[in-house]
Design an enzyme around this catalytic site. Structure first.
Site, short mmCIF file in Angstrom:
data_model
loop_
_atom_site.label_atom_id
_atom_site.label_comp_id
_atom_site.label_asym_id
_atom_site.label_seq_id
_atom_site.Cartn_x
_atom_site.Cartn_y
_atom_site.Cartn_z
N HIS A 360 0.82 -1.20 0.00
CA HIS A 360 0.00 0.00 0.00
C HIS A 360 0.85 1.25 0.00
O HIS A 360 0.45 2.29 -0.53
CB HIS A 360 -0.94 -0.01 1.20
CG HIS A 360 -2.18 -0.83 0.96
ND1 HIS A 360 -2.95 -1.35 1.96
CD2 HIS A 360 -2.77 -1.21 -0.20
CE1 HIS A 360 -3.97 -2.01 1.44
NE2 HIS A 360 -3.88 -1.95 0.13
N ARG A 467 -9.84 -8.11 -9.59
CA ARG A 467 -9.45 -9.20 -8.70
C ARG A 467 -10.47 -9.30 -7.56
O ARG A 467 -10.50 -8.43 -6.69
CB ARG A 467 -8.05 -8.96 -8.16
CG ARG A 467 -6.99 -8.74 -9.23
CD ARG A 467 -5.64 -8.44 -8.60
NE ARG A 467 -4.61 -8.15 -9.58
CZ ARG A 467 -4.29 -6.93 -10.00
NH1 ARG A 467 -4.94 -5.88 -9.51
NH2 ARG A 467 -3.34 -6.75 -10.89
N ARG A 503 -12.61 -11.56 -12.47
CA ARG A 503 -11.99 -12.88 -12.33
C ARG A 503 -12.58 -13.58 -11.11
O ARG A 503 -12.68 -12.99 -10.03
CB ARG A 503 -10.47 -12.74 -12.16
CG ARG A 503 -9.75 -14.08 -12.09
CD ARG A 503 -8.24 -13.88 -12.05
NE ARG A 503 -7.80 -13.20 -10.85
CZ ARG A 503 -6.57 -12.76 -10.65
NH1 ARG A 503 -5.66 -12.89 -11.61
NH2 ARG A 503 -6.23 -12.17 -9.52
N GLU A 606 -2.73 -18.68 -18.70
CA GLU A 606 -1.58 -18.46 -17.83
C GLU A 606 -0.85 -19.76 -17.51
O GLU A 606 0.28 -19.74 -17.03
CB GLU A 606 -2.01 -17.78 -16.53
CG GLU A 606 -3.16 -18.46 -15.83
CD GLU A 606 -3.68 -17.64 -14.65
OE1 GLU A 606 -2.98 -16.72 -14.19
OE2 GLU A 606 -4.80 -17.92 -14.19
N ASN A 629 2.06 -12.68 -16.17
CA ASN A 629 2.85 -12.88 -14.95
C ASN A 629 3.03 -14.36 -14.65
O ASN A 629 4.15 -14.87 -14.54
CB ASN A 629 2.18 -12.19 -13.76
CG ASN A 629 2.07 -10.69 -13.95
OD1 ASN A 629 2.59 -10.13 -14.91
ND2 ASN A 629 1.37 -10.02 -13.05
N ASP A 630 1.92 -15.08 -14.51
CA ASP A 630 2.02 -16.51 -14.21
C ASP A 630 2.49 -17.30 -15.42
O ASP A 630 3.20 -18.30 -15.27
CB ASP A 630 0.68 -17.05 -13.73
CG ASP A 630 0.54 -16.95 -12.21
OD1 ASP A 630 1.57 -16.95 -11.53
OD2 ASP A 630 -0.60 -16.87 -11.73
N ARG A 640 9.02 -15.89 -9.02
CA ARG A 640 9.47 -14.50 -9.11
C ARG A 640 9.58 -13.84 -7.75
O ARG A 640 10.14 -12.76 -7.62
CB ARG A 640 8.52 -13.70 -10.00
CG ARG A 640 7.07 -13.73 -9.57
CD ARG A 640 6.17 -13.24 -10.68
NE ARG A 640 4.77 -13.51 -10.38
CZ ARG A 640 3.83 -12.59 -10.32
NH1 ARG A 640 4.13 -11.35 -10.57
NH2 ARG A 640 2.59 -12.90 -10.04
N CYS A 677 -3.61 -9.00 -19.74
CA CYS A 677 -3.83 -8.28 -18.49
C CYS A 677 -2.65 -8.38 -17.54
O CYS A 677 -2.73 -7.96 -16.39
CB CYS A 677 -5.09 -8.78 -17.79
SG CYS A 677 -5.01 -10.53 -17.30
#
Length: 757
Positions: A360, A467, A503, A606, A629-630, A640, A677
């Site tokens: 954050h 998300r 998602r 992914e 990413n995945d 990662r 995405c």
């Protein structure tokens, strides 16, 4: 031997300074192996030589530093070969170098082991003995193991500037962290410490639990008011979306589990401070053991909230010294509330020992336009206050007391960045299309409440990835259907002119819900995403129903399924989506007569298996969304979040590019829309590669929208063909980046090279 090894490592780690650590090691290694000498040579790559840093046994006949040029002597040979050299009589070795300043004529046997950290030779650890002999395999393994341990000690010392000599480059003072918010900041360090630390609480019992419960409730009430005040003070200073961070804090305070667990622990006989410590530290451990980087960073929020409650329990007011004007905020763990407590006009940059780009603090820093470097675990907070810092939020570099010429270069860069930021905002409201007329749709990735007017300024109509797991993680139980409807309605209403891709719940395995624990040996390949929700249709159906109920009268909902690996999973999920649609349609028609249009159903690409399996699900879905990413993580077999191998994780890897190209080509053959995405879409170079492949829908975080829009409007899609061909033929991710950088430079967009970090 193992016990001796552990004792030496412990002694080295406890040494108060670097030189003493080295001297401790050579003395104890000499004693442990019963050798006549032990010496550490450190590499000076700037001067292309090794220098003798510590020895026990060698007689040095000079007050001047002892150097061994690279390429000369047995020491250099061990470093060059990157393997230990075990020589019975070193004096007869053709590479042996006699140094006039050192008396080592009496030594014959030598064992030299290179000290290597992340493929870089940092030095050589050598032991010697008078009589001829080959060291045993156990002795060799012992020295090699110690050299590996020493590598970490030397790497930290180098990062902190302890190895800098008068002739060495001032750039050796660079401390490497994570680039969390772009930009450059130059100013004095202002070190902030929390008012109270849970780690300092000494467990104590109580025989008055009722009194302790009242104290705890009072502290919670004061913390709640403090958060309200901080949130109010930030209005107008940051984008409204960022203020939703404080809603997360309030959600944790409102969570009955936190309060109930603390009060239950108090009733078990513990004082309020102790109960708070036990409960919060347990929650922190749960979060820190999760794989999802965004959710794992909530451990910082839990710890921050716990320590704020603790400060009120101890009735400690903030007693920080006043920050200097235009300073760099430095802390062990910078938090959102810490930022809110300081005048944002005085904070030029942010440096944190802990944290990542999903914390954050990073989100607020980006919203406030403050450069930030997090995860800089090599800094010494006690020695940093007041020192001049350069914060490079593009590359994650931190410079302490830099030379004037370095400072001047960064000041010029900061001015160029300001001009660039002002320039890219001018493209808002203009079509997102290339100079040769190729239209590209930009969408948002979001994870917090999006009921914020400021999003309208970005001129983005749709959400490419919402998300939904965040509220599930923040509750002490599964959120009810009505609670989910309220949350999803806010998002769908905010983007009613476009579409929202939601998602489905992406937890499980390595991201367990606090109230649905699971234990797996290999969570990365375990029970997660669609695998978990299909096993729990009672959870999946409630979420799908909530999404559809929120979409009644709006009809801008798209549903996205994560971690799909087979057609059977899509079949099962599609069946339940259809079931939920019929249930909600009947209910809505029976009450308010509003029609519900069936939402489009998509899958995330992914898992590498789906790259070759798209044809088996084409009849069941309406669109594909690529999670780079995945996909990158699984293709390269790299975690990662593991610092040891994180450098291998790179979406610019040619294999990843080939997979992405195959996906778009196959999707076009199957006549299915496809978007991206993942983080790659928000990088300037990544966006160029994706557009060159044929992708025309890119979804990214809000702070990337303006610059990607600008870049798209200033390139020709046709000119990217050669770049893509060369990138696909490249042998490494580094080579791909060089190709992309050259393309940006040739297009007059070189200023985005660093901005793309």
């Amino acid at each position: 031997m193992l016990r001796v090894l552990q004792r030496i490592v412990e002694a080295v780690n406890q040494a108060p300074d670097f030189e003493l650590a080295l001297q401790t090691m050579v003395r104890q290694v000499k004693e442990a192996l019963h050798t006549d000498s032990c010496t550490v040579y450190l590499a000076d790559h700037e001067q292309q030589q090794f220098y003798l840093a510590a020895t026990d046994g060698l007689q040095v006949n000079s007050d001047q530093p002892i150097h061994v040029p690279f390429g000369e002597g047995v020491i250099s040979l061990a470093a060059q070969r990157e393997e230990p050299l075990n020589i019975a009589n070193a004096g007869e070795h053709p590479k042996f170098l006699r140094l006039e300043e050192v008396d080592e004529e009496r030594y014959n046997a030598m064992l030299a082991a290179p000290v290597i950290h992340r493929r870089r030779v940092l030095g050589v650890l050598a032991v010697q003995q008078e009589h001829d002999r080959a060291f045993t395999r156990d002795e060799e393994a012992f020295v090699v193991t110690l050299a590996a341990q020493l590598a970490v000690v030397i790497a930290h010392a180098e990062a902190k500037g302890f190895l800098r000599t008068a002739k060495q480059s001032p750039w050796l003072q660079t401390i490497k962290g994570l680039a969390a918010a772009p930009g450059v900041a130059i100013g004095p360090a202002y070190v902030v410490k929390p008012r109270a630390r849970l780690s300092e609480v000494t467990p104590k019992k109580t025989d008055m639990p009722e009194h302790e419960v009242r104290r705890f409730r009072s502290a919670v009430a004061r913390t709640r008011q403090e958060l309200n005040d901080l949130s109010e003070s930030m209005k107008g200073q940051v984008a409204d979306e960022t203020l939703a961070i404080f809603e997360v804090y309030h959600a944790m305070l409102d969570s009955t589990s936190l309060g109930q667990q603390v009060e239950q622990t108090i009733n078990d006989g513990w004082r309020a401070q102790t109960a708070l410590k036990l409960v919060v530290e347990d929650l922190v451990n749960q979060f820190e053991n999760l794989d999802d980087e965004y959710i794992r960073e909530r451990a910082s929020d839990v710890r921050d909230l716990g320590q704020r409650i603790l400060s009120h329990l101890k009735e400690r007011a903030r007693q920080q010294h006043e920050p200097p004007p235009e300073c760099v905020l430095v802390a062990h763990e910078v938090t959102a509330t810490m930022l809110a407590e300081l005048p944002h006009t005085e904070i030029l940059g942010i440096v944190s020992v802990r944290g990542s780009g999903n914390s954050h603090a990073a989100i607020m820093a980006r919203s406030m336009g403050i450069p930030a470097v997090l995860g800089a675990d090599d800094i010494e907070l006690n020695e940093l206050d007041g020192e001049t810092l350069i914060v490079d939020g593009y590359n994650g570099d931190l410079f302490i007391n830099p030379p004037l010429q370095v400072e001047n270069e960064y000041r010029q860069l900061a001015e160029e960045e300001l001009e660039l930021r002002q320039k890219v905002e001018q493209a808002r409201g203009k079509p997102v299309e290339t100079e040769d007329g190729e239209r590209v749709t930009l969408q948002l990735n979001v994870g917090l409440n999006t009921e914020r007017d400021w999003l309208k300024e970005l001129d983005i109509a749709s959400v490419g990835l919402y998300r939904t797991e965040i509220p599930f993680m923040m509750h002490e139980r599964l959120p009810t259907e009505d609670e989910q409807v309220e949350l999803y309605s806010q998002v769908l209403e905010q983007f009613k002119a476009g579409t929202v891709v939601m998602r489905t719940l992406d937890v499980g395995g390595d991201k367990p819900l606090p109230y649905l624990p699971m234990d797996e040996e290999n969570p990365f390949l375990g029970w997660r995403g669609i695998r978990m929700t299909l096993d729990h249709p009672e959870i999946f159906l409630v979420q799908i129903r909530a999404m559809m109920r929120a979409a009644v009268g709006r009809n801008n909902l798209h549903i996205l399924l994560p971690m799909i690996t087979s057609a059977e999973e899509v079949d099962d999920a599609a069946r339940m989506v259809k079931q939920a649609y019929h249930e909600v349609s009947e209910e809505s028609n029976g009450h308010d007569r509003q029609q519900l249009v069936p939402p489009k159903l998509g899958v995330m690409i992914e898992v590498p298996a789906m790259v070759y399996h798209l044809h088996t699900i084409v009849d069941k879905v309406d669109f594909f969304s690529v999670g780079t990413n995945d996909l990158t993580q699984y293709l390269l077999a790299v975690d990662r979040n593991n610092q040891r191998v994180a450098s291998l994780y790179d979406a610019f890897h040619p294999a990843v590019l080939h997979a992405l190209k195959q996906i778009i080509e196959r999707a076009n053959e199957l006549d299915k829309p496809v978007s991206v995405c993942g983080e790659l879409a928000g990088e300037p170079g990544g966006a160029l590669l994706l557009i060159a492949m044929g992708y025309r829908t890119l979804s990214m975080n809000s702070y990337n929208i303006d610059r990607i829009r600008w870049i798209i409007r200033h390139i020709k899609a046709a000119d990217l063909t050669t770049m893509l061909e060369r990138a696909l033929q490249a042998r490494s991710a580094q080579e791909v980046r060089q190709i992309v950088t050259m393309t940006l430079e040739e297009a007059g967009l070189g200023g985005f090279v660093r901005a793309g970090g």
